[in-house]
Design a protein around this motif. Structure first.
Motif, PDB file in Angstrom:
ATOM      1  N   ILE A   1       1.006  -1.180   0.162  1.00 18.97           N
ATOM      2  CA  ILE A   1       0.056  -0.066  -0.051  1.00 18.97           C
ATOM      3  C   ILE A   1       0.882   1.408   0.089  1.00 18.97           C
ATOM      4  CG2 ILE A   1      -0.138  -0.031   2.416  1.00 18.97           C
ATOM      5  CD1 ILE A   1      -3.300   1.111   1.938  1.00 18.97           C
ATOM      6  N   ASP A   2       0.844   1.932  -0.891  1.00 20.00           N
ATOM      7  CA  ASP A   2       1.472   3.209  -1.036  1.00 20.00           C
ATOM      8  C   ASP A   2       1.220   4.222   0.129  1.00 20.00           C
ATOM      9  OD1 ASP A   2       3.416   4.803  -3.077  1.00 20.00           O
ATOM     10  OD2 ASP A   2       1.970   6.137  -2.513  1.00 20.00           O
ATOM     11  N   GLU A   3       2.367   4.942   0.490  1.00 18.90           N
ATOM     12  CA  GLU A   3       1.980   6.011   1.464  1.00 18.90           C
ATOM     13  C   GLU A   3       0.857   7.063   1.144  1.00 18.90           C
ATOM     14  OE1 GLU A   3       4.277   9.719   3.563  1.00 18.90           O
ATOM     15  OE2 GLU A   3       5.585   8.465   2.333  1.00 18.90           O
ATOM     16  N   SER A   4       0.706   7.484  -0.292  1.00 22.96           N
ATOM     17  CA  SER A   4      -0.326   8.302  -0.503  1.00 22.96           C
ATOM     18  C   SER A   4      -1.672   7.602  -0.191  1.00 22.96           C
ATOM     19  CB  SER A   4      -0.480   8.639  -2.095  1.00 22.96           C
ATOM     20  OG  SER A   4      -0.525   7.516  -2.756  1.00 22.96           O
TER      21      SER A   4
ATOM     22  N   ARG B   1      -4.815  -7.858  -7.847  1.00 20.91           N
ATOM     23  CA  ARG B   1      -3.648  -7.243  -7.717  1.00 20.91           C
ATOM     24  C   ARG B   1      -2.803  -7.329  -6.414  1.00 20.91           C
ATOM     25  NH1 ARG B   1      -5.837  -2.874  -6.612  1.00 20.91           N
ATOM     26  NH2 ARG B   1      -7.963  -2.858  -7.649  1.00 20.91           N
ATOM     27  N   ASP B   2      -1.444  -6.985  -6.314  1.00 22.68           N
ATOM     28  CA  ASP B   2      -0.832  -7.055  -5.109  1.00 22.68           C
ATOM     29  C   ASP B   2      -0.513  -5.584  -4.736  1.00 22.68           C
ATOM     30  OD1 ASP B   2       1.132  -6.047  -7.064  1.00 22.68           O
ATOM     31  OD2 ASP B   2       2.718  -7.385  -6.621  1.00 22.68           O
ATOM     32  N   TYR B   3      -1.262  -4.739  -4.982  1.00 24.58           N
ATOM     33  CA  TYR B   3      -1.008  -3.255  -4.330  1.00 24.58           C
ATOM     34  C   TYR B   3      -2.423  -2.658  -4.342  1.00 24.58           C
ATOM     35  CZ  TYR B   3      -1.621  -2.038  -9.337  1.00 24.58           C
ATOM     36  OH  TYR B   3      -1.961  -1.814 -10.732  1.00 24.58           O
ATOM     37  N   VAL B   4      -2.682  -1.782  -3.415  1.00 22.85           N
ATOM     38  CA  VAL B   4      -3.880  -1.161  -3.439  1.00 22.85           C
ATOM     39  C   VAL B   4      -4.025   0.148  -4.093  1.00 22.85           C
ATOM     40  CG1 VAL B   4      -5.403  -0.156  -1.588  1.00 22.85           C
ATOM     41  CG2 VAL B   4      -3.985  -2.128  -1.033  1.00 22.85           C
ATOM     42  N   ILE B   5      -5.168   0.453  -4.572  1.00 22.64           N
ATOM     43  CA  ILE B   5      -5.399   1.721  -5.062  1.00 22.64           C
ATOM     44  C   ILE B   5      -6.516   2.393  -4.649  1.00 22.64           C
ATOM     45  CG2 ILE B   5      -4.838   1.043  -7.569  1.00 22.64           C
ATOM     46  CD1 ILE B   5      -7.691   0.563  -8.354  1.00 22.64           C
ATOM     47  N   PRO B   6      -6.821   3.639  -4.714  1.00 19.41           N
ATOM     48  CA  PRO B   6      -7.590   4.324  -3.789  1.00 19.41           C
ATOM     49  C   PRO B   6      -9.262   4.009  -4.139  1.00 19.41           C
ATOM     50  CG  PRO B   6      -6.479   6.165  -4.897  1.00 19.41           C
ATOM     51  CD  PRO B   6      -5.862   4.744  -5.402  1.00 19.41           C
ATOM     52  N   GLU B   7      -9.562   3.603  -5.296  1.00 21.60           N
ATOM     53  CA  GLU B   7     -10.845   2.779  -5.557  1.00 21.60           C
ATOM     54  C   GLU B   7     -10.954   1.594  -4.561  1.00 21.60           C
ATOM     55  OE1 GLU B   7      -8.653   4.069  -7.791  1.00 21.60           O
ATOM     56  OE2 GLU B   7     -10.122   5.632  -8.437  1.00 21.60           O
ATOM     57  N   ASP B   8     -10.095   0.833  -4.408  1.00 22.31           N
ATOM     58  CA  ASP B   8     -10.246  -0.286  -3.252  1.00 22.31           C
ATOM     59  C   ASP B   8     -10.759   0.376  -1.931  1.00 22.31           C
ATOM     60  OD1 ASP B   8      -9.350  -2.137  -5.281  1.00 22.31           O
ATOM     61  OD2 ASP B   8      -7.276  -1.969  -4.633  1.00 22.31           O
ATOM     62  N   VAL B   9     -10.107   1.389  -1.696  1.00 19.30           N
ATOM     63  CA  VAL B   9     -10.600   1.907  -0.340  1.00 19.30           C
ATOM     64  C   VAL B   9     -11.915   2.486  -0.443  1.00 19.30           C
ATOM     65  CG1 VAL B   9      -9.993   3.831   1.140  1.00 19.30           C
ATOM     66  CG2 VAL B   9      -8.290   2.832   0.039  1.00 19.30           C
TER      67      VAL B   9
END
Length: 329
Positions: A230-233, A276-284
């Motif tokens: 998960i990216d810091e942003s 995906r192995d990373y989170v994007i804002p749409e997941d949140v």
């Protein structure tokens, strides 16, 4: 660390997504429609959390819990919460064995893989509190002796939102222990007819479901979710959403830091379901209402209005700036 026979290999994200998809397909044999709600429940289980199913009677809450236990290969137990239910009815108690002349611990329904706490708001707070240690610490303490619960251990609790006579509303501390609150809602006319048609076609009440995985396999899926980045942003976006619920003018209290952590944990599981192995804002955004709405308390003067925790979360999702979507790596 190199995988050995004693250390099972953690499945890849692709493998995890494939197994999760088969679990949803299997549960979908019993629950018609409601794919979004079922996906959220599975996200909570993959994130090692518990779920509060709050909805009207007859919408499949109990069937959904039993179906998930079957598809995930977990032991299933149901506890019907009633006003006369005692804490020992959940945890178990020591009973005297006349043959051995000693007290032996007889385990209660908490010692299972998936517990259905049916109509949790119908039992007094003393019994409700018996769940707190189990849900948070994954253990129970009886007469000063501590007993670990099985791993995995998940609670799916149901509550009726319309009948308040003779009920005991869950305290905020216990509501906060539920990672998600999910509602199924009424089916469409076509979905409701599909329920009838399926029942007539199979000629029996029970739906025959097959296990897709087992407890060890579920632990592997949960370990795979822990590898999602998960990216810091995006992490700061989760914090900003939770903080905004505390500052909203209609909120008496907002989501605690456990709410922002819940956003991160659930969004990681949701990303895995999308492969995906990373989170994007749409997941949140996809999980925010289920994660935050039950952690927000509306001001008393607004109780007779249309203002709810969900409407406050909806407003916050519009107000808080969304970080730039991460590019596929």
């Amino acid at each position: 660390m190199t995988a050995t026979s004693d250390t099972p290999r953690t499945p890849t994200i692709e493998e995890t997504a494939e197994v999760a998809g088969r679990v949803l397909d299997e549960v979908g044999k019993a629950i018609v429609g409601k794919q979004e709600a079922l996906r959220l429940v599975l996200c909570a289980i993959l994130a090692k959390g518990h779920v509060l199913l709050e909805d009207f009677p007859g919408l499949g809450k109990t069937l959904a819990a039993r179906s998930f236990a079957r598809a995930l290969g977990l032991d299933f137990a149901r506890a019907q919460f009633t006003p006369d239910l005692l804490p020992s009815d959940l945890t178990g108690s020591f009973l005297y064995n006349q043959r051995t002349a000693a007290f032996e611990f007889r385990r209660g329904p908490l010692f299972t893989g998936l517990l259905l706490a049916d109509e949790i708001n119908r039992t007094p707070p003393k019994t409700q509190s018996a769940l707190l240690e189990a849900m948070q610490e994954r253990q129970v303490t009886v007469e000063g002796e501590t007993f670990p619960l099985p791993d995995p251990f998940h609670v799916l609790a149901t509550a009726n939102p319309i009948e308040y006579e003779g009920t005991y509303p869950l305290p905020e501390a216990q509501l906060d222990r539920f990672l998600l609150r999910v509602s199924f809602g009424y089916p469409s006319s076509s979905e409701e007819y599909d329920v009838i048609a399926r029942r007539v076609e199979r000629r029996q009440e029970e739906v025959d479901l097959r296990p897709v995985t087992d407890p060890a396999g579920l632990r592997g899926l949960q370990e795979a979710v822990e590898t999602v980045r998960i990216d810091e942003s995006v992490g700061r976006y989760c914090v900003a959403l939770a903080a905004a619920t505390r500052q909203h003018r209609d909120a008496l209290t907002g989501a605690s830091p456990r709410g922002s952590l819940g956003l991160v944990l659930t969004a990681r599981a949701f990303a895995v379901l999308r492969g995906r192995d990373y989170v994007i804002p749409e997941d949140v955004k996809a999980v925010a209402r289920a994660v935050l709405s039950h952690r927000v308390t509306v001001r008393p003067e607004l109780w007779m209005t249309q203002t709810t925790g969900r409407s406050i979360v909806d407003a916050v999702l519009v107000q808080v700036p969304t970080p730039t979507t991460l590019e596929t790596r």
